[in-house]
Write a protein that holds these residues in place. Structure first.
Motif, short mmCIF file in Angstrom:
data_model
loop_
_atom_site.label_atom_id
_atom_site.label_comp_id
_atom_site.label_asym_id
_atom_site.label_seq_id
_atom_site.Cartn_x
_atom_site.Cartn_y
_atom_site.Cartn_z
N LEU A 1 -5.12 6.47 8.37
CA LEU A 1 -4.31 7.49 7.70
C LEU A 1 -4.71 7.66 6.23
O LEU A 1 -4.26 8.58 5.56
CB LEU A 1 -2.83 7.11 7.76
N GLY A 2 -5.53 6.75 5.75
CA GLY A 2 -5.94 6.81 4.35
C GLY A 2 -4.83 6.43 3.40
O GLY A 2 -4.79 6.88 2.26
N ILE A 3 -3.93 5.58 3.87
CA ILE A 3 -2.79 5.21 3.03
C ILE A 3 -3.14 4.00 2.18
O ILE A 3 -3.69 3.02 2.68
CB ILE A 3 -1.58 4.84 3.92
N GLN A 4 -2.82 4.09 0.91
CA GLN A 4 -2.95 2.94 0.02
C GLN A 4 -1.54 2.40 -0.18
O GLN A 4 -0.71 3.07 -0.80
CB GLN A 4 -3.58 3.40 -1.29
N ILE A 5 -1.24 1.23 0.36
CA ILE A 5 0.13 0.73 0.21
C ILE A 5 0.36 0.23 -1.21
O ILE A 5 -0.60 0.03 -1.96
CB ILE A 5 0.46 -0.38 1.24
N THR A 6 1.62 -0.01 -1.55
CA THR A 6 1.94 -0.37 -2.94
C THR A 6 1.40 -1.76 -3.26
O THR A 6 1.17 -2.57 -2.36
CB THR A 6 3.45 -0.38 -3.18
N GLU A 7 1.23 -2.01 -4.54
CA GLU A 7 0.74 -3.31 -5.00
C GLU A 7 1.61 -4.44 -4.47
O GLU A 7 1.11 -5.44 -3.96
CB GLU A 7 0.77 -3.35 -6.53
N ARG A 8 2.91 -4.25 -4.59
CA ARG A 8 3.80 -5.33 -4.19
C ARG A 8 3.67 -5.60 -2.69
O ARG A 8 3.66 -6.75 -2.26
CB ARG A 8 5.25 -5.00 -4.54
N ALA A 9 3.55 -4.53 -1.92
CA ALA A 9 3.43 -4.72 -0.48
C ALA A 9 2.15 -5.49 -0.16
O ALA A 9 2.13 -6.35 0.72
CB ALA A 9 3.44 -3.37 0.23
#
Ligand code: SF4
Lengths: 170, 571
Positions: free
Chosen positions: B267-275
Motif C-alpha cells: 500500500l506504500g504506507i509509512q507507519i508512524t515512528e512510534r508504531a
C-alpha cells in the motif's frame, strides 16, 4: 459414630458403596494423555507449570503412552489427516476413560471452517467435557478438570458409558 | 537492492520481461526457459542466488484480468550477501505437463515443489519424489485451486506406509539389506510419532535403524494442515491478523507484525515512528519468548526438567505484561494495517524492565545448569551436524542457519524499522551441531534484551496509527457522532482495506527465520491469494540430513532444538 453393622466391626472397618470408593480413587488420580496438536497445547503447558500447577488437582502424572492414561485431553485443531490417529489413541486407552475437548478447535473446528479441519472431535470419539476459548486460559482447563471429577463421582462402575458411540470413522 | 540490479538482470535475460516490484526484481520467462534462467541466477557470480526461499503457484481461474494461462509458478530466490531478491515466474497452461523441477539446483525445491503440486496440482518434471505433503495421501483434488470448494471435506482412513520412500532413501545411501542379513543383522523400522511426546505436536518421523543408529529417515508432515491459505482468501486483510497468530503460536506477535508490514509495503504506507518502535519492542520481546519455550521444551527432552521451570516461569510471567497490553495471553492480534491496535499503557516501561530482569535471571539460571554440564556437552556437541552449504541448499534461515555458521540475519542485511540504528550482534555457530543451535538461542535472547533496552530509551511519543480513512478505522467518537465516520467505519469493516491489483512478496526476520508472505490482489478488500513462507517448513525439510548417521536419541533432541511449530509448518 458408627451405626448398625459398622458398630459391631469397630474402628478398623468402614462400609461404603463400591461406586463411591472406586470413584473417589478415580477422581483424584486422573492420569492425562495430552493430545496436543496446536496452540491450545501451549496453554496446557502453562496449566502444568508452577503457577497454575495441575498437580494440586491430582492430575499431574502426564503419561505419554495412551495405555497408561485414563484422561485424554485433546488440545488443539484436529484435521481429517489426524483424525484416525486420534481415534487409534483413544482406542488404545484402557477403560474407564474420559475425554476433555480443550478449546474452540477441538470442540467445533474453531475458526477453521474449511476442507481440512474436523468440525468437532465428538464426530470421532465421545467427549465428556468441552472447554471454550481460543485458547482457553489455564484456569479453564483446571475448571474442566474439577467438573470432570464431579461427573466421575456420579458414575457407576457397572455401566459401560459409550457402548453405542458411532463416529464418522466407525 | 539498487537500481542496477534490475538493469543487470535485464541485460542478462533479454528474452524475459523484467520489472521491479517493491525492492526486488520479477523475471517473467517462458516455461521452457525457466530452468535455464534459474540455473544462471544461481550459478552466475553476478547474481549468486544461493537461497531458494519458496516455491508457489497462482490459479487465475477467477482473476479479473486474464493472464494468458490458468496457472503460474513462482520461485522466490535470494542472494543473501547482497540482499538481492528475485522472483522468477512462468505461466503454466497444462498443469499435468508442468515445468521442469528445480531440485537439481536447490534442495529446498524438494518440499517447496511438493507443496505446490499438492495444493495446485502442478507437475514438476524430474522431481525425484513428487507426492502430496500437506494433505492426506488419499485426498482427492487440489484445495488451493479456485474450483475446489472450501467446505468440501473428505474423511480419510489409511496411513501412508512410507515404505517405498524409506527404501529409496536406504538405497540412496547404498545400504543393501541382503548384505546386512549376511552379517546377521537387519534393518529395524521405527516410527516416532505422529503422536509422540518428542514431536511437540504431530509429525511422523520414520527411521530405519541399525541398532540405535539411524541409517535413513523420512518424515511426514501436514497433520496440522488447517487450511490457513484457503481461509485467508475469504477474509478481509485485517481479519487475517487473528489467523496469523496461530501460525507460530509461540511468537504470535511477530507473525502479526510481519503480516501487516507486508500489506503496508504494497500500500506504500509509512507507519508512524512510534508504531515502528513499538513493533521492534514487541518483536524482540516475543523473540525471547519463542526461544524460552523452545529451550524449555528441548531441555525437558534431554531430561532436565528443572530448566523447564526456570525458563517457562518467565514465559508465564511475561503473560502478565502481554495480557495487560493486548487482552490475551497467547493470541495477541495486536497489529492493524497502518499501525497498532492501541498504544502501550501507562507504566509499560517499568513492567517491561521488570520482565527483562526476571528473564535474564531465568535464562541465566538455566544456562548455569547446562553451560558447563558434561552430560549436555556430550549429548549435543558434534551431534546432528549440518554444514553451511547443505543448510543453504535446503533453504534454512534464522537461528538454525546461523548455527551452521552463515551470518545471515535480515535485521542486519535488509534492515527495516530502524534496526540499523540499534547496537546488537548476530551470534553464529561454528559447527552447526545441536550445541550450536541451543547456544545461539541463548545468545539471541541476550541480544534481544540489549535491543529492547536501547529501544525503550529511544522510543518517541506520538500517534500509533496513521491518518488515512482508507486504511485505519475512524475514532469511536466520529463513528458514534457523525454519519461520515459511521459510513467510513462500515465500509472498512465490510469491504476491508482495498489493495491495488498485483502480486508481491515481503518478509521479516521472525524468531525461527525468514517469515515471508506472498500476496496476489485483485483490487478488492480480500487477498486473491496469500501464501506463507514458513521458516520451519524448510528446516524440517532438512531434518533427515541432520539425523542420518546419528543415534535415535539424538533425533529427539535435534527435533526440539530446531523449534518446529506445527501451526507454521503445516498451516
Ligand atoms: S482453539 Fe484457538 S488456540 Fe486452540 S488450537 Fe484452535 S486456533 Fe489454536
Amino acid at each position: 459414630m458408627a451405626l448398625g453393622l459398622e458398630a459391631n466391626l469397630g474402628d478398623t472397618v468402614i462400609t461404603t458403596k463400591l461406586d463411591e470408593v472406586i470413584n473417589w480413587g478415580r477422581q483424584y488420580s486422573l492420569w492425562p494423555f495430552v493430545f496436543g496438536t496446536a496452540c491450545c497445547a501451549i496453554e496446557f503447558m502453562s496449566a502444568a507449570a508452577s503457577q497454575h500447577d495441575i498437580s494440586r488437582f491430582g492430575a499431574e502424572v502426564v503419561r505419554f503412552s495412551p495405555r497408561q492414561a485414563d484422561l485424554l485431553l485433546v488440545c488443539g485443531t484436529v484435521t481429517y489427516k489426524q483424525a484416525p490417529v486420534l481415534k487409534r489413541i483413544y482406542e488404545q486407552m484402557p477403560d474407564p476413560k474420559w475425554v476433555v475437548s480443550v478449546g474452540a478447535c477441538a470442540c467445533s473446528g474453531g475458526i477453521y471452517d474449511n476442507y481440512s479441519t474436523v468440525q468437532g472431535i465428538d464426530s470421532i470419539i465421545p467427549v465428556d467435557i468441552y472447554i471454550s476459548g481460543c485458547p482457553p486460559r489455564p484456569e479453564a482447563i483446571l475448571d474442566a478438570l474439577i467438573k470432570l471429577q464431579d461427573q466421575i463421582k456420579g458414575e457407576s462402575v457397572l455401566v459401560d458409558r459409550h457402548k453405542d458411540f458411532k463416529g464418522i470413522l466407525d | 537492492m539498487n537500481a542496477t540490479a534490475l538493469e543487470k538482470i535485464r541485460a542478462a535475460f533479454p528474452d524475459a520481461t523484467c520489472s521491479q516490484v517493491l525492492n526486488y526484481v520479477v523475471v517473467d520467462v517462458q516455461p521452457e526457459k525457466l530452468q535455464d534462467t534459474l540455473t544462471r541466477l544461481k550459478n552466475d557470480q553476478d547474481f549468486n542466488c544461493g537461497l531458494l526461499l519458496d516455491v508457489t503457484a497462482i490459479d487465475y481461474l477467477d482473476y479479473p484480468t486474464p493472464q494468458g494461462a490458468r496457472f503460474r509458478v513462482v520461485y522466490t530466490i535470494k542472494n543473501w550477501q547482497d540482499n538481492l531478491l528475485v522472483q522468477v515466474r512462468a505461466l503454466v497452461s497444462d498443469p499435468e505437463a508442468g515445468v521442469p523441477s528445480a531440485v537439481p539446483l536447490w534442495d529446498s525445491a524438494r518440499w517447496g515443489e511438493r507443496e505446490t503440486y499438492d495444493q495446485y496440482g502442478i507437475n514438476f518434471q524430474g522431481h525425484p519424489d513428487l507426492r502430496r505433503i500437506l494433505n492426506h495421501c488419499q485426498f482427492e483434488g487440489h484445495p488451493l485451486r479456485k474450483d475446489y470448494p472450501i467446505d468440501k471435506r473428505q474423511v480419510l482412513y489409511e496411513t501412508d506406509s512410507l515404505e517405498p520412500q524409506i527404501r529409496a532413501r536406504l538405497a540412496d545411501k547404498g545400504i543393501d539389506e541382503a548384505t546386512m542379513k549376511d552379517i546377521n543383522t537387519e534393518v529395524m523400522y521405527l516410527n516416532l510419532g505422529p503422536s509422540h511426546p518428542a514431536t511437540h505436536g504431530a509429525i511422523r518421523i520414520l527411521t530405519a535403524l541399525d541398532g540405535e543408529t539411524i541409517l535413513a529417515n523420512v518424515n511426514e508432515i501436514g497433520y496440522l494442515h488447517r487450511g490457513f491459505e484457503k481461509t485467508a482468501e475469504q477474509r478481509t486483510y485485517n481479519q487475517i491478523v487473528p489467523l496469523t497468530d496461530r501460525l507460530n503460536y509461540c511468537s504470535s506477535m511477530i507473525n502479526n507484525i510481519a503480516y501487516v508490514k507486508a500489506v503496508e509495503s504494497w500500500l506504500g504506507i509509512q507507519i508512524t515512528e512510534r508504531a515502528q518502535f513499538m513493533r521492534v519492542v514487541l518483536t524482540e520481546f516475543y523473540r525471547i519468548l519463542d526461544h524460552l519455550v523452545c529451550l524449555a521444551a528441548a531441555l525437558v527432552d534431554m531430561g532436565g526438567l528443572t530448566n523447564y521451570w526456570y525458563l517457562y516461569n518467565e514465559k508465564e510471567a511475561a503473560y502478565d505484561f502481554i495480557s495487560r497490553l493486548t487482552g490475551a495471553r497467547l493470541t495477541s492480534s495486536f497489529t492493524r494495517i497502518g499501525g497498532m491496535y492501541r498504544d502501550f499503557y501507562d507504566g509499560w516501561k517499568e513492567d517491561l524492565e521488570r520482565q527483562l530482569v526476571d528473564i535474564e535471571k531465568g535464562f541465566g539460571d538455566a544456562l548455569k545448569l547446562v553451560q558447563t554440564n558434561r552430560i549436555v556437552h556430550d549429548r549435543t556437541q558434534g551431534v546432528c551436524v549440518l554444514p553451511a552449504e547443505t543448510a543453504l541448499s535446503y533453504g534454512l534461515t534464522g537461528p538454525t542457519l546461523r548455527a551452521s555458521g552463515v551470518a545471515y540475519d535480515m535485521r542486519k542485511d535488509a534492515p527495516y524499522y530502524n534496526y540499523e540504528a540499534f547496537d546488537f550482534d548476530v551470534p553464529i555457530g561454528t559447527k552447526g551441531d545441536v550445541y550450536d543451535r541451543f547456544m545461539i538461542r541463548f545468545e539471541e535472547m541476550v541480544q534481544s534484551v540489549r535491543i529492547l533496552r536501547q529501544v525503550m530509551k529511544m522510543i518517541p511519543e506520538g500517534p500509533v496509527n496513521i491518518k488515512d480513512s482508507q486504511v485505519v478505522l475512524p475514532e469511536k467518537a466520529q463513528v458514534y457522532n457523525n454519519i461520515e465516520g459511521l459510513a467510513n467505519h462500515f465500509k472498512l469493516i465490510f469491504e476491508g482495506v482495498k489493495t491495488p491489483p498485483g502480486e508481491w512478496y515481503d518478509s521479516f526476520e521472525a524468531a525461527n527465520g525468514e517469515l515471508g508472505f506472498h500476496f496476489v490482489s485483485d483490487g478488492s478488500g480480500r487477498p486473491y491469494k496469500l501464501k506463507v513462507r514458513p521458516p520451519c517448513f524448510y528446516v524440517m525439510g532438512a531434518f533427515h540430513k541432520m539425523v542420518e548417521g546419528n543415534m535415535i536419541a539424538d533425533a529427539i533432541i535435534n527435533l526440539s532444538c530446531i523449534n518446529i511449530i506445527g501451526g507454521e509448518l503445516d498451516r
